[in-house]
Design an enzyme around this catalytic site. Sequence first.
Site, PDB file in Angstrom:
ATOM      1  N   ASN A  86       0.839  -1.205   0.000  1.00  0.00           N
ATOM      2  CA  ASN A  86       0.000   0.000   0.000  1.00  0.00           C
ATOM      3  C   ASN A  86       0.877   1.260   0.000  1.00  0.00           C
ATOM      4  O   ASN A  86       0.597   2.230  -0.716  1.00  0.00           O
ATOM      5  CB  ASN A  86      -0.905   0.042   1.234  1.00  0.00           C
ATOM      6  N   GLY A 116      -3.539   7.729  15.482  1.00  0.00           N
ATOM      7  CA  GLY A 116      -4.915   7.853  14.991  1.00  0.00           C
ATOM      8  C   GLY A 116      -5.240   9.318  14.747  1.00  0.00           C
ATOM      9  O   GLY A 116      -4.445  10.037  14.126  1.00  0.00           O
ATOM     10  N   ASP A 118      -0.245   3.342   6.465  1.00  0.00           N
ATOM     11  CA  ASP A 118       0.551   3.071   5.253  1.00  0.00           C
ATOM     12  C   ASP A 118       0.576   4.300   4.344  1.00  0.00           C
ATOM     13  O   ASP A 118       1.611   4.642   3.755  1.00  0.00           O
ATOM     14  CB  ASP A 118      -0.042   1.896   4.455  1.00  0.00           C
TER      15      ASP A 118
END
Length: 302
Positions: free
Chosen positions: A34, A228, A260
Amino acid sequence: MRKHQILTIGECMVEMAPRQDEAYNRNFAGDSFNTAWYLRQLLPSDDQVGYCSAVGTDGISNAMLAFMQAAGIATQAVRRIPSRTVGLYMIELANGERSFSYWRGESAAKLLAEDRAFLSQAVAGQNLVLFSGITLAILSEPHRQQLLDVLRDARASGTTIAFDPNMRLRLWPDQQTMCDAVAKAAMVADIVLPSFDEDGPNYRDETPQATIERYKASGATCVVVKNGPGRVHAFSKDEGSVVFDPVPVETVVDTTAAGDSFNAGFLAARLSGASMVDAMTRGAFVSAQVIKSRGALVPLQI
Ligand code: ADP
């Protein structure tokens, strides 16, 4: 500007993603892949982005390679192992919650570090090489050591090594083995890109600053602790401690590949000489787009 060569190392898998009608869409994804896919979108076309892994010689392996090539990713460093095939995971949706089932026991990628000469050739001359804790987790202990030896040599020859600890306990025999392997791998890395929700509990780091100090002590010159939606704490040798607050995303659809894609945005910006804050802004800008859509690979509005 100078042309860059970037390589990411790991496992790309077949992803079966549910549709409304009980059929599945077949995609390809995997953390290190990714990041390569996003780097390819973000970097100038004369930079080379390659992937290092192993696949089989069957139809689905061919389809995966064709997908990589169509995305503009160089595949010379993908080994072909006739007796093996690619791993697969299936996403199941129950009341809006996603769960994952994996079939990767005999995947070809587990042998990506089997051939030292192939690996050395793959990383030779690269400006930047990225690998992750998932890359390590799928390898046998001797192959893991071989990969780290090759990366250490590459680093000594001037390649920048980036590492995302991406700690997935279910891929390891136990927590201690995982923590020891990740700590050892970090010792060959210049740039470490952990997430506090993984490194915090696993290493009992009380604060993101403690995570930074641990990786500085193992030789990293740049550490970015993602958290996050929370504040990103970072350090670089040139700029010292830096913090960055991502713009909150109101409508989070799917956080797959948030880290990613952040890594890709951050590294692409650093390759072009951006400051830490500008590079983190770029990383957060990219991941904000990714979490607003379903799936690991989301076409970007650059
Ligand atoms: P990982 O996928 O490795 O666990 P994180 O969840 O820490 O990574 O997220 C990586 C980056 O994605 C964050 O640093 C942030 O920039 C962005 N991000 C993740 N969740 C949110 C959110 N709810 N709102 C805004 N940005 C987010």
